[in-house]
Enzyme design. Structure first.
Site, PDB file in Angstrom:
ATOM      1  N   ARG A 118       0.846  -1.204   0.000  1.00 47.37           N
ATOM      2  CA  ARG A 118       0.000   0.000   0.000  1.00 47.37           C
ATOM      3  C   ARG A 118       0.879   1.252   0.000  1.00 47.37           C
ATOM      4  O   ARG A 118       2.087   1.153   0.110  1.00 47.37           O
ATOM      5  CB  ARG A 118      -0.904   0.019   1.226  1.00 47.37           C
ATOM      6  CG  ARG A 118      -0.106   0.185   2.504  1.00 47.37           C
ATOM      7  CD  ARG A 118      -0.979   0.544   3.697  1.00 47.37           C
ATOM      8  NE  ARG A 118      -0.137   0.728   4.874  1.00 47.37           N
ATOM      9  CZ  ARG A 118      -0.574   1.071   6.059  1.00 47.37           C
ATOM     10  NH1 ARG A 118      -1.858   1.267   6.254  1.00 47.37           N
ATOM     11  NH2 ARG A 118       0.250   1.228   7.068  1.00 47.37           N
ATOM     12  N   CYS A 122       2.421   5.487  -8.058  1.00 45.96           N
ATOM     13  CA  CYS A 122       3.249   6.498  -8.718  1.00 45.96           C
ATOM     14  C   CYS A 122       2.588   7.861  -8.519  1.00 45.96           C
ATOM     15  O   CYS A 122       1.382   8.007  -8.684  1.00 45.96           O
ATOM     16  CB  CYS A 122       3.368   6.184 -10.204  1.00 45.96           C
ATOM     17  SG  CYS A 122       4.017   7.562 -11.147  1.00 45.96           S
ATOM     18  N   ASN A 156      -4.315   8.307   2.460  1.00 42.71           N
ATOM     19  CA  ASN A 156      -3.806   7.945   3.783  1.00 42.71           C
ATOM     20  C   ASN A 156      -2.296   8.108   3.811  1.00 42.71           C
ATOM     21  O   ASN A 156      -1.592   7.568   2.955  1.00 42.71           O
ATOM     22  CB  ASN A 156      -4.156   6.487   4.113  1.00 42.71           C
ATOM     23  CG  ASN A 156      -3.981   6.175   5.582  1.00 42.71           C
ATOM     24  OD1 ASN A 156      -4.652   6.778   6.416  1.00 42.71           O
ATOM     25  ND2 ASN A 156      -3.081   5.269   5.895  1.00 42.71           N
ATOM     26  N   GLU A 157      -1.823   8.894   4.748  1.00 38.73           N
ATOM     27  CA  GLU A 157      -0.380   9.026   4.991  1.00 38.73           C
ATOM     28  C   GLU A 157       0.430   9.032   3.692  1.00 38.73           C
ATOM     29  O   GLU A 157       1.327   8.210   3.497  1.00 38.73           O
ATOM     30  CB  GLU A 157       0.091   7.914   5.931  1.00 38.73           C
ATOM     31  CG  GLU A 157      -0.524   8.031   7.313  1.00 38.73           C
ATOM     32  CD  GLU A 157       0.146   7.148   8.361  1.00 38.73           C
ATOM     33  OE1 GLU A 157       0.845   6.193   7.979  1.00 38.73           O
ATOM     34  OE2 GLU A 157      -0.035   7.432   9.557  1.00 38.73           O
ATOM     35  N   CYS A 164      10.032   6.465 -11.852  1.00 39.16           N
ATOM     36  CA  CYS A 164       9.664   6.042 -13.205  1.00 39.16           C
ATOM     37  C   CYS A 164       9.873   7.174 -14.218  1.00 39.16           C
ATOM     38  O   CYS A 164      10.187   8.301 -13.846  1.00 39.16           O
ATOM     39  CB  CYS A 164       8.206   5.573 -13.227  1.00 39.16           C
ATOM     40  SG  CYS A 164       7.020   6.928 -13.199  1.00 39.16           S
ATOM     41  N   CYS A 167       7.682  10.241 -13.586  1.00 36.17           N
ATOM     42  CA  CYS A 167       8.150  11.075 -12.480  1.00 36.17           C
ATOM     43  C   CYS A 167       9.420  11.830 -12.893  1.00 36.17           C
ATOM     44  O   CYS A 167       9.608  12.996 -12.546  1.00 36.17           O
ATOM     45  CB  CYS A 167       8.404  10.231 -11.231  1.00 36.17           C
ATOM     46  SG  CYS A 167       6.857   9.697 -10.464  1.00 36.17           S
ATOM     47  N   GLU A 310      -5.109   9.363  14.235  1.00 31.46           N
ATOM     48  CA  GLU A 310      -4.775   7.978  14.589  1.00 31.46           C
ATOM     49  C   GLU A 310      -3.842   7.975  15.786  1.00 31.46           C
ATOM     50  O   GLU A 310      -2.904   8.777  15.853  1.00 31.46           O
ATOM     51  CB  GLU A 310      -4.016   7.270  13.457  1.00 31.46           C
ATOM     52  CG  GLU A 310      -4.822   6.890  12.263  1.00 31.46           C
ATOM     53  CD  GLU A 310      -3.949   6.173  11.225  1.00 31.46           C
ATOM     54  OE1 GLU A 310      -2.938   5.550  11.603  1.00 31.46           O
ATOM     55  OE2 GLU A 310      -4.275   6.278  10.040  1.00 31.46           O
ATOM     56  N   TRP A 318       4.111  -3.051  14.698  1.00 39.24           N
ATOM     57  CA  TRP A 318       5.219  -2.862  13.773  1.00 39.24           C
ATOM     58  C   TRP A 318       6.486  -2.344  14.455  1.00 39.24           C
ATOM     59  O   TRP A 318       7.484  -2.080  13.796  1.00 39.24           O
ATOM     60  CB  TRP A 318       4.821  -1.902  12.646  1.00 39.24           C
ATOM     61  CG  TRP A 318       4.078  -0.681  13.118  1.00 39.24           C
ATOM     62  CD1 TRP A 318       2.729  -0.489  13.100  1.00 39.24           C
ATOM     63  CD2 TRP A 318       4.631   0.513  13.704  1.00 39.24           C
ATOM     64  NE1 TRP A 318       2.392   0.746  13.621  1.00 39.24           N
ATOM     65  CE2 TRP A 318       3.546   1.379  14.001  1.00 39.24           C
ATOM     66  CE3 TRP A 318       5.923   0.947  14.014  1.00 39.24           C
ATOM     67  CZ2 TRP A 318       3.718   2.642  14.589  1.00 39.24           C
ATOM     68  CZ3 TRP A 318       6.098   2.193  14.592  1.00 39.24           C
ATOM     69  CH2 TRP A 318       4.998   3.024  14.871  1.00 39.24           C
ATOM     70  N   LYS A 359      -3.120  -7.794  11.958  1.00 36.52           N
ATOM     71  CA  LYS A 359      -4.079  -8.517  12.802  1.00 36.52           C
ATOM     72  C   LYS A 359      -3.728  -8.447  14.284  1.00 36.52           C
ATOM     73  O   LYS A 359      -4.604  -8.629  15.127  1.00 36.52           O
ATOM     74  CB  LYS A 359      -4.229  -9.964  12.327  1.00 36.52           C
ATOM     75  CG  LYS A 359      -3.021 -10.843  12.524  1.00 36.52           C
ATOM     76  CD  LYS A 359      -3.353 -12.284  12.120  1.00 36.52           C
ATOM     77  CE  LYS A 359      -2.181 -13.191  12.429  1.00 36.52           C
ATOM     78  NZ  LYS A 359      -1.629 -13.816  11.238  1.00 36.52           N
TER      79      LYS A 359
HETATM   80  C1  GLA Z   1      -0.562   4.123   9.987  1.00 36.81           C
HETATM   81  C2  GLA Z   1      -1.675   3.901   8.987  1.00 36.81           C
HETATM   82  C3  GLA Z   1      -2.747   2.988   9.460  1.00 36.81           C
HETATM   83  C4  GLA Z   1      -2.182   1.818  10.241  1.00 36.81           C
HETATM   84  C5  GLA Z   1      -1.330   2.344  11.361  1.00 36.81           C
HETATM   85  C6  GLA Z   1      -0.749   1.249  12.228  1.00 36.81           C
HETATM   86  O1  GLA Z   1      -0.709   5.212  10.774  1.00 36.81           O
HETATM   87  O2  GLA Z   1      -2.259   5.117   8.572  1.00 36.81           O
HETATM   88  O3  GLA Z   1      -3.466   2.538   8.343  1.00 36.81           O
HETATM   89  O4  GLA Z   1      -1.427   1.025   9.392  1.00 36.81           O
HETATM   90  O5  GLA Z   1      -0.247   3.045  10.810  1.00 36.81           O
HETATM   91  O6  GLA Z   1      -0.038   1.755  13.308  1.00 36.81           O
HETATM   92 ZN    ZN Z   2       6.314   7.447 -11.087  1.00 32.19          ZN
END
Ligand code: GLA
Ligand code: ZN
Length: 682
Positions: A118, A122, A156-157, A164, A167, A310, A318, A359
């Site tokens: 995810r 590009c 998201n983030e 490429c 770019c 968040e 992680w 999970k």
């Molecule tokens: C990021 C992402 C979320 C999730 C969290 C896990 O902040 O935006 O989708 O993966 O990390 O900590």
């Molecule tokens: Zn690219």
């Protein structure tokens, strides 16, 4: 900037909720219905939905299926809860990335990524921009008028880079706009070095570690390209739903995203933060970093409340070692954000998925599925507490007297300059020399009981008494003039090692550091930089005593006076901390990375000299912080013990009143347990 002004149904208090992935549970309607009941129990007001749901919304190219989302939106509306509806660009459907390989990124090595993972589209692909616009348009058309829709959570983030051909061409065009001619680019990039003179725009690569200006411009370009990508996503949303604010979730001091620039384009500031406490060590430095980031978000929202989009209700999955938060830590993290102006607290994630990478990531609802878990109960207690803090809603923290400048461009310029020491600090936050220097100063100011506003190079500085410029490595003439004017009019500026070494293309200023005319303002000449081995300490003597590490500059006085000088190394006797009267104000220079006791002593000296007001009149022990936030019923206070030890606080003559418990009054002194947080009515 104010999302409530943009038409979110007026909340009576704070938003409280989580990222929610009903798309993963479509086969289990009973679980979805149970979620609603559990949400009511926790005090959820809102959820971010659909962040990674593209395939669930468009299982085949051009074939949309919205029925599952209709049901969720309707259920939220029935329960009086709000949806922060996501655009799903954060991860690509497999059908899309297989059919259109150009949407997948190319690495520096020239290899295209496989489909999957995810946050890896590009940034320049026309196809991806068209596809995201199409799905965003469909979402806006379907839900634009839905009573549950409160906010667009765009992507998201956003982060990362792609090498490429699209770019690369976009980068070359970006450079053409910036420099107009190749001669100007060659000059700015000092490209005669190692035969890098370009005779055609098409020769320019996206990556070359030997040309520091190329790296700096590449970082600027990638940042701009992300912003353009985001704006392309927002365009149909803003057109079709003008009353609904759009934002995207930031990542604090993430290295490659200059959020000051992003902040100009979003309707409200939203940030994600995962402090990762480690109870083998004091959490104090981590708390400082988190505090800094919250304060910066407040700065980005122009002093208005912002959204903690968040955080984890428990451990993450992680980190190196995913330790559970110790009792009190979670509540403290939440209240730290609120005390610094957050009016939304959302978790990642509402419910643990059964499979996939996350999970075992903390969630409000565990695999067990009931309300009986420790984390669920903890979240419910916090939900109730946040409800009681409703009067904070639209109100912010008082403005500080001290401004601290955080500048991504200085950070990027320093990062791409080979020579100055590279720090190897640990921690969940990006912790390079630039950011750690900013955190050092924030810590010493905080330890002195001062509150700080984090500002950008464009912020209005006129009402501040003190301006701190940690490691402001890149300074161009316009900024130098603003700094000079600030001091001339009576402001007090604090500069450090690495100030004003380079210009906008990362070329060193000629004529001695600090460059761009700041040599005169600080009244010093910085002749050379000593990069110290990790174990080396330089001793300081004078009005500020202690030790320095990592970096020390050998400087000369040119009008300034010495506050502290080196008492070891071959530059013993040379000044390390100086003071200069300039115009109506003053300029201090700190030529070495002072360890905390010395830096605190410096700020105590400055605080007394300038007459800065502390947030609270009494002395607070190390690791204890007091914050204030305005509310509909007066000002509230938050007292935090960020350490593993019990702390005793002497209140002098003062009396404190517990928030929400009129009968609890603190007088004389009080004890604060490890990780305890008190909320007070002032
Ligand atoms: C990021 C992402 C979320 C999730 C969290 C896990 O902040 O935006 O989708 O993966 O990390 O900590
Ligand atoms: Zn690219």
């Amino acid at each position: 900037m104010d999302y409530q002004k943009k038409g979110i149904p007026k909340q009576t208090g704070l938003f409280y909720g989580a990222d929610y992935n009903p798309d993963q549970w479509q086969h289990a309607p009973e679980i979805l219905e149970r979620d609603i009941a559990l949400m009511k129990e926790v005090g959820v007001t809102s959820a971010s939905i659909g962040i990674f749901a593209w395939t669930a919304l468009e299982p085949q190219e051009g074939r949309y299926q919205f029925e599952w989302l209709d049901r969720i939106m309707d259920r939220f509306a029935e329960e009086g809860m709000f949806v922060f509806l996501a655009t799903p660009s954060g991860s690509k459907p497999i059908w899309l990335s297989e059919k259109y390989p150009e949407v997948r990124r190319l690495g520096i090595d020239g290899l295209r990524e496989n489909s999957g993972r995810r946050h890896n589209h590009c940034l320049s692909s026309k196809v991806y921009r068209e596809k995201t616009r199409a799905i965003n348009t469909a979402l806006a058309e379907r839900y634009g008028q839905h009573p549950a829709l409160a906010l667009w959570h765009v992507g998201n983030e956003f982060s990362g880079e792609c090498h490429c051909e699209h770019c690369r061409l976009a980068f070359q065009n970006w450079l053409k706009e910036r420099y107009h001619t190749l001669d100007a680019l060659n000059d700015a990039w000092w490209s005669a070095f190692w035969n890098h003179t370009y005779s055609d725009w098409g020769e320019i690569q996206t990556h070359d570690p030997s040309i520091d200006a190329l790296q700096l411009d590449w970082m600027r370009f990638v940042n701009d390209q992300h912003v353009l990508f985001m704006l392309n996503e927002m365009e149909p949303l803003r057109e079709l739903t003008p009353g609904i604010p759009c934002t995207t979730n930031f990542m604090g001091t993430h290295e490659s995203t200059n959020y000051w620039q992003w902040a100009e384009h979003v309707d409200c500031i939203a940030n994600d933060l995962y402090p990762l406490p480690d109870d083998r060590k004091d959490t104090w430095r981590n708390a400082i970093r988190a505090d800094f980031i919250h304060t910066m978000m407040r700065g980005m929202s122009g002093g208005k409340p912002w959204m903690l989009m968040e955080c984890s209700p428990s451990s993450v999955n992680w980190g190196g070692i995913n330790q559970l938060k110790r009792p009190g830590v979670h509540r403290q993290e939440v209240l730290q954000a609120v005390a610094n102006g957050a009016s939304t607290v959302h978790y990642f994630q509402w419910r643990k998925g059964r499979g996939g990478f996350e999970k075992y990531h903390g969630a409000v609802v565990d695999h067990e599925g009931s309300n009986r878990s420790r984390v669920f109960q903890d979240c419910a207690a916090i939900g109730a507490e946040l409800k009681s803090l409703a009067p904070l809603g639209e109100h912010d923290c008082p403005t500080a007297e001290v401004a601290l400048l955080y500048d991504w461009e200085s950070r990027w310029a320093l990062k791409s300059s080979k020579g100055p020491k590279v720090l190897k600090e640990e921690g969940p936050f990006a912790s390079d020399l630039y950011s750690e220097t900013c955190f050092d100063h924030y810590e010493a100011l905080t330890q002195n009981g001062l509150s700080v506003d984090v500002v950008s190079t464009k912020s209005d500085l006129s009402h501040y008494k003190v301006l701190v410029l940690p490691a402001l490595y890149f300074v161009e003439d316009a900024l130098a003039s603003r700094i000079r004017a600030f001091v001339e009019k009576g402001g007090n500026v604090v500069g450090t090692y690495l100030t004003a070494y380079v210009d906008s293309s990362n070329r060193c200023h000629l004529g001695g550091f600090p460059g761009a005319g700041l040599r005169e303002v600080f009244g010093i000449w910085n002749e050379e930089l000593d990069n110290l081995h990790d174990e080396t300490r330089v001793i300081l003597e004078g009005e500020v005593q202690g030790v320095a590490r990592d970096l020390a500059e050998r400087i000369h006085l040119e009008g300034a006076s010495t506050l502290a000088q080196a008492a070891s190394e071959f530059y013993a006797g040379h000044p390390l901390v100086t003071h200069m009267d300039y115009g109506e104000g003053s300029a201090c220079y700190i030529a070495a990375r002072l360890e905390m006791p010395a830096l605190c002593a410096f700020y105590q000296h400055l605080r007394e000299k300038v007459g800065l007001e502390r947030t609270v009149a009494c002395d607070l022990p190390q690791g204890v912080v007091f914050r204030k936030r305005k509310s509909a019923d007066g000002t509230l206070g938050f007292l935090f013990n960020y350490t593993r030890e019990t702390k005793r606080i002497g209140l002098g003559e003062g009396k404190w009143f517990a928030f929400g418990e009129p009968e609890t009054i603190y007088a004389g002194s009080l004890e604060l347990a490890p990780y305890a947080t008190l909320t007070l009515r002032l």
